[in-house]
Design an enzyme around this catalytic site. Sequence first.
Site, mmCIF file in Angstrom:
data_model
loop_
_atom_site.group_PDB
_atom_site.id
_atom_site.type_symbol
_atom_site.label_atom_id
_atom_site.label_comp_id
_atom_site.label_asym_id
_atom_site.label_seq_id
_atom_site.Cartn_x
_atom_site.Cartn_y
_atom_site.Cartn_z
ATOM 1 N N ASN A 10 0.870 -1.174 0.000
ATOM 2 C CA ASN A 10 0.000 0.000 0.000
ATOM 3 C C ASN A 10 0.907 1.225 0.000
ATOM 4 O O ASN A 10 1.510 1.540 1.018
ATOM 5 C CB ASN A 10 -0.891 -0.032 1.253
ATOM 6 C CG ASN A 10 -1.691 1.240 1.436
ATOM 7 O OD1 ASN A 10 -1.771 2.066 0.540
ATOM 8 N ND2 ASN A 10 -2.305 1.373 2.609
ATOM 9 N N LYS A 12 0.060 4.240 -0.229
ATOM 10 C CA LYS A 12 -0.581 5.421 0.365
ATOM 11 C C LYS A 12 -0.352 6.632 -0.552
ATOM 12 O O LYS A 12 -0.335 6.474 -1.767
ATOM 13 C CB LYS A 12 -0.069 5.635 1.793
ATOM 14 C CG LYS A 12 -0.188 4.344 2.623
ATOM 15 C CD LYS A 12 0.025 4.541 4.093
ATOM 16 C CE LYS A 12 -0.098 3.184 4.784
ATOM 17 N NZ LYS A 12 -0.066 3.303 6.249
ATOM 18 N N HIS A 90 -9.457 1.181 4.883
ATOM 19 C CA HIS A 90 -8.196 1.373 5.617
ATOM 20 C C HIS A 90 -8.450 2.347 6.767
ATOM 21 O O HIS A 90 -9.241 3.290 6.635
ATOM 22 C CB HIS A 90 -7.127 1.916 4.670
ATOM 23 C CG HIS A 90 -5.762 1.903 5.272
ATOM 24 N ND1 HIS A 90 -5.361 2.852 6.186
ATOM 25 C CD2 HIS A 90 -4.720 1.043 5.118
ATOM 26 C CE1 HIS A 90 -4.117 2.579 6.563
ATOM 27 N NE2 HIS A 90 -3.708 1.486 5.939
ATOM 28 N N GLU A 92 -6.852 4.758 7.771
ATOM 29 C CA GLU A 92 -6.615 6.163 7.419
ATOM 30 C C GLU A 92 -7.818 6.745 6.682
ATOM 31 O O GLU A 92 -8.121 7.936 6.820
ATOM 32 C CB GLU A 92 -5.318 6.282 6.601
ATOM 33 C CG GLU A 92 -4.098 6.048 7.502
ATOM 34 C CD GLU A 92 -2.870 5.484 6.814
ATOM 35 O OE1 GLU A 92 -2.793 5.512 5.577
ATOM 36 O OE2 GLU A 92 -1.973 4.997 7.530
ATOM 37 N N GLU A 160 -5.399 -4.913 10.583
ATOM 38 C CA GLU A 160 -4.376 -3.894 10.800
ATOM 39 C C GLU A 160 -4.675 -3.127 12.088
ATOM 40 O O GLU A 160 -5.492 -2.190 12.071
ATOM 41 C CB GLU A 160 -4.357 -2.907 9.626
ATOM 42 C CG GLU A 160 -4.017 -3.552 8.293
ATOM 43 C CD GLU A 160 -3.443 -2.535 7.324
ATOM 44 O OE1 GLU A 160 -2.337 -2.769 6.834
ATOM 45 O OE2 GLU A 160 -4.081 -1.501 7.087
ATOM 46 N N GLY A 166 2.615 2.144 10.751
ATOM 47 C CA GLY A 166 3.618 3.196 10.619
ATOM 48 C C GLY A 166 4.349 3.546 11.904
ATOM 49 O O GLY A 166 5.029 4.563 11.977
ATOM 50 N N SER A 204 3.443 -2.264 10.333
ATOM 51 C CA SER A 204 4.881 -2.347 10.599
ATOM 52 C C SER A 204 5.500 -3.701 10.221
ATOM 53 O O SER A 204 6.429 -4.165 10.872
ATOM 54 C CB SER A 204 5.180 -2.010 12.064
ATOM 55 O OG SER A 204 4.801 -0.668 12.344
#
Length: 244
Positions: A10, A12, A90, A92, A160, A166, A204
């Site tokens: 991904n 992003k 996701h 985000e 996730e 991250g 991660s």
Amino acid sequence: MAPQKIAAGNWKMNGDLAALTQLDALTADGCQVLICPPSVLIHAMVQKAEGSAILVGGQDCHDKTSGAHTGDISAEQMRDVGASHVILGHSERRADHGETDADVSAKAITAHQAGLVTVICIGETESQRDSGETLQVIATQLAGSVPDCATADNTVIAYEPVWAIGTGRTPTEDQIAEVHALLRDELGARFTDGANMSLLYGGSVKAANATQIFAIPHVDGALVGGASLKADDFAPIIAALTAA
Ligand code: PGA
């Protein structure tokens, strides 16, 4: 049929046309390799990946097929330029754009109708984990985000944990195993081919922890953010999955 092994990247909001050369050093052998770049790069990446086994996907799509939705992109448009998959839900997107489980489910239905495989993301926040709500949160997100038309052929689930994305922090093997066992049970109870749906872990993942993570029961691959941007980082993760 065992679940498909998938190493998914991904990107992003990272990458540009010059970054497509990263694909030159990647091979898909023994597992599926999927890269989801920003939408403006999908077409060029599809062309770059031609002749290789690398699959290309989007990071989100609208729940309508077309129309007056400035700035949005439809699943059919992604399919048209050669995408095979789309990431949906996701964390985000959920945090930045207020997407709900119902939004994710509606998008997934439209994506399936367009012929895309959906990678549906779910995961608890740190405070939810700290207060012991993880399994309840995961079960609720799974039930609400995955539509009834999901099959092992058109749906991949990515667990996730929001606090692992991250951050360089990952759950323990037991924590990942506990959630993936729940996913397998819930999907098996709801869908006739739920036992064959691919379950990815994300958050991660890097070369140094990939082998350990891929050895956990019901982990069929990974959704990788930062470590998917450079072939030097992503290739060893693909190799670890191939060997798992
Ligand atoms: P990360 O991101 O690998 O950079 O933690 C994972 C993701 O958000 O899919």
